[in-house]
Structure formats: structure tokens, C-alpha cells
Design an enzyme around this catalytic site. Structure first.
Site, PDB file in Angstrom:
ATOM      1  N   LEU A   1      -3.580  -5.699  -3.750  1.00 31.39           N
ATOM      2  CA  LEU A   1      -4.304  -6.877  -4.214  1.00 31.39           C
ATOM      3  C   LEU A   1      -5.430  -6.553  -5.190  1.00 31.39           C
ATOM      4  CD1 LEU A   1      -6.630  -8.298  -1.417  1.00 31.39           C
ATOM      5  CD2 LEU A   1      -5.718  -5.984  -1.381  1.00 31.39           C
TER       6      LEU A   1
ATOM      7  N   VAL B   1      -4.936  -2.187   1.619  1.00 27.17           N
ATOM      8  CA  VAL B   1      -4.426  -1.754   0.318  1.00 27.17           C
ATOM      9  C   VAL B   1      -3.397  -2.739  -0.215  1.00 27.17           C
ATOM     10  CG1 VAL B   1      -3.161   0.061  -0.901  1.00 27.17           C
ATOM     11  CG2 VAL B   1      -4.848   0.673   0.846  1.00 27.17           C
ATOM     12  N   GLU B   2      -2.654  -3.370   0.656  1.00 25.21           N
ATOM     13  CA  GLU B   2      -1.576  -4.262   0.215  1.00 25.21           C
ATOM     14  C   GLU B   2      -2.074  -5.700   0.067  1.00 25.21           C
ATOM     15  OE1 GLU B   2       2.393  -3.085   1.865  1.00 25.21           O
ATOM     16  OE2 GLU B   2       1.148  -1.702   3.038  1.00 25.21           O
ATOM     17  N   MET B   3      -1.990  -6.517   1.115  1.00 19.62           N
ATOM     18  CA  MET B   3      -2.425  -7.911   0.970  1.00 19.62           C
ATOM     19  C   MET B   3      -3.870  -8.144   1.392  1.00 19.62           C
ATOM     20  SD  MET B   3       0.901 -10.231   1.840  1.00 19.62           S
ATOM     21  CE  MET B   3       2.026 -10.600   0.488  1.00 19.62           C
TER      22      MET B   3
END
Length: 318
Positions: free
Chosen positions: A83, A125-127
Site C-alpha cells: 500500500l 506491508v501489503e494492505m
């Protein structure tokens, strides 16, 4: 038996019964059935969520941002961007046929698709999201209010969001690959050279890890059985620890879930670290570090011809 494995077995048996054919008992690879039994309206709701950027904290990325259905359900980059634009630790595995895997993620840390969805949504780290904010955003949308009310008596909840997404992902199977048609009895579905490639795939031992309905995805294996891949590819990252990061057991260091090979021609780059940009390179690495031998040009050519017969079609949600 895990839920995913039970689903796969039931899926296989029901599909073959409807087709009135039997998968060859002497072949280690089995065809994907052409039908699924998932709830269509819930799958459609899951499809909308899969493409909705409101699931991420800053509403900049969706599940579809890293799992491109027109690119084999994977990402074109070695590492997807989270993100805030930072790289993830692992190459994004394909979402196609993920329901046929016995575990999710390269290190197998999630047993179900529902668990995998939760892990990605909460990952910083992702959403980078949290369920309180996500549910609030979805609950403010009248379309989602109506869709969840029609599909779930409890409305918009974390469990129902996870279930809708997982239901959609379970429909993302790819039957009718030419190799499946061959397994179902059509000897003309693949060429003689492709059959020769399959023969070498079995002869050299690739089949020992890449078998079953997903041509993999049903076991763990060390990356570097016949050579030290990680010594040759330094520096070592946290992602390279494999199952060790989950279990803490030394015997699990550098052990990963064996990836399924369906649609593999469309999912470059390859491996957990995205280090192989082409199928040719991936075959070369597998021969060296997993089989302890060198692939000839003819080995590589024929095996790749076989691998390309594993590409199928995504089913349409009814």
C-alpha cells in the site's frame, strides 16, 4: 484431510461423475473438473470485494492489484508493491487454482483461503488495514449493504467478507487444459512432442513433487535438495527461511510449499524470490538444485512444451 483437500477430492469426483469418465488410475496428474459447486451470488460478491481498493488502509490497492487474472493470477513483478509502494517479501503466487492447494502462501502459514485473506489484509506491508475500518467502509456502501443482506443473515462481518472472497477464489479454477483433455481420453489433445515432454517430466523425477490435481501445491519440499541454492544466491532474506519462519524447526529451513504448475507459462517470474524470469531459467534451476543434473536444450524444450499444455480456462461464475 484439510478442508481444501476435501473440497478438491469432492470436486474431482463430482466432476468426473458428471462427465461419465474416469481419470486414468496410472497417471499421477488428474484433470480439474469442469464444474464447481460454489454459491454463485456469494462468489459474485467476493469478486466485487476482490477488486475493491477499500480493503487496503489507504484505499490504493486491491487483491486484484497483485493477482492479475489475465497473467495467470500472479504478478508480473518479482515482488508485488504494497500500500505504500514497498516491495513484499515473496513473489505473489497465483490465485488461480489456489483452492486446490493444501496450504496457502509459500511457507504454508495459512491452512485456508479465509486465513490467507486475513493475513494479507492485516499485513503492514501489503494492505495494512484493520477489520474495524474495512467493515465501516463497506457498511457505508448501500450496494454492499444490500448484497450482504441478501447472502448472509448476519450482514457485513469479518467472517462474511472472508467467506465471500474465499467463495470467489474457489471458483477460479482452470479446467479444460489440453493436458486434461488428454487425461480424459483424447489422445490427440496434445502433440507427440508434448507427450515426450511429459515423459521426461516423469523420467527425471519432476513428478515426485509436481503431481495431483494442481500439479503441485500438495506438499512441502526443500529448495535445494541436490545443491545449496541459497549459498549460490546470496544474500539470504527472511523470506528465504521458508517453513522455518512458521515452525522454528531447523529441518524446515528453506522448505517451501511446492507450487502448482497449472498455467505456469503465464506466471513469470518464478520461485518464491522471483529470481527466474523465464520458464527456461526455471527448468534449469530445478534440474540443478532439485534433481542434481543438467538439463539439455532438448530436455528444456520438450518439458516446456508439456508445461504449456497445463493452461486452462477460468470458469465463469453462474
Amino acid at each position: 484431510m484439510t478442508g481444501a483437500l476435501r473440497w478438491a477430492c469432492a470436486f474431482l469426483l463430482s466432476g468426473l461423475a458428471q462427465q461419465n469418465i474416469a481419470a486414468p488410475l496410472d497417471e499421477p496428474i488428474k484433470p480439474i473438473p469442469r464444474w464447481h459447486t460454489e454459491n454463485g451470488p456469494r462468489a459474485e460478491l467476493g469478486r466485487q470485494l476482490f477488486n475493491d481498493k477499500r480493503l487496503s488502509a489507504n484505499q490504493s490497492i486491491s487483491c486484484a492489484s497483485c493477482h492479475l487474472l489475465d497473467r495467470g493470477g500472479a504478478d508480473v513483478r518479482a515482488f508485488s508493491l504494497g500500500l505504500h509502494g514497498q516491495a513484499t517479501g515473496f513473489n505473489a503466487p497465483s490465485v488461480l487454482n489456489a483452492a486446490l492447494n493444501f496450504r496457502q502462501f509459500w511457507n504454508g502459514r495459512s491452512a485456508t483461503l479465509e486465513e490467507q485473506i486475513n493475513d494479507v489484509l492485516l499485513s503492514p506491508v501489503e494492505m495494512g488495514a484493520n477489520w474495524t475500518d474495512v467493515l465501516a467502509r463497506l457498511s457505508a456502501d448501500r450496494v454492499y449493504q444490500q448484497a450482504f443482506a441478501a447472502n448472509y443473515s448476519s450482514g457485513i462481518t469479518q467472517e462474511n467478507v472472508q467467506n465471500a472472497l474465499a467463495t470467489y477464489e474457489r471458483t477460479l479454477t482452470t479446467p479444460k487444459a489440453r493436458f486434461d483433455l488428454y487425461l480424459e481420453g483424447d489422445s490427440t489433445a496434445i502433440t507427440e512432442e508434448e507427450k515426450a515432454g511429459y515423459g521426461r517430466f516423469k523420467q527425471y523425477g519432476c513428478i515426485s513433487c509436481h503431481q495431483g490435481i494442481n500439479v503441485g501445491g500438495n506438499m512441502f519440499q526443500r529448495f535445494g535438495v541436490m545443491g545449496d541454492y541459497f549459498k549460490d544466491r546470496t544474500p539470504i532474506t527472511d523470506a528465504d527461511q521458508g517453513r522455518f519462519a512458521v515452525t522454528g524447526l531447523e529441518e524446515d529451513r528453506h522448505v517451501f510449499k511446492v507450487p502448482g504448475l497449472r498455467n505456469v507459462e503465464h506466471t513469470a517470474p518464478y520461485f518464491h524470490d522471483g529470481s527466474a524470469p523465464t520458464l527456461d531459467k526455471a527448468v534449469e534451476v530445478m534440474f540443478k538444485y532439485q534433481l542434481g543434473r543438467r538439463a539439455t536444450d532438448e530436455d528444456t524444450r520438450l518439458i516446456i512444451l508439456f508445461l504449456k499444455t497445463l493452461s486452462g480456462e477460468v470458469q465463469v461464475v453462474p
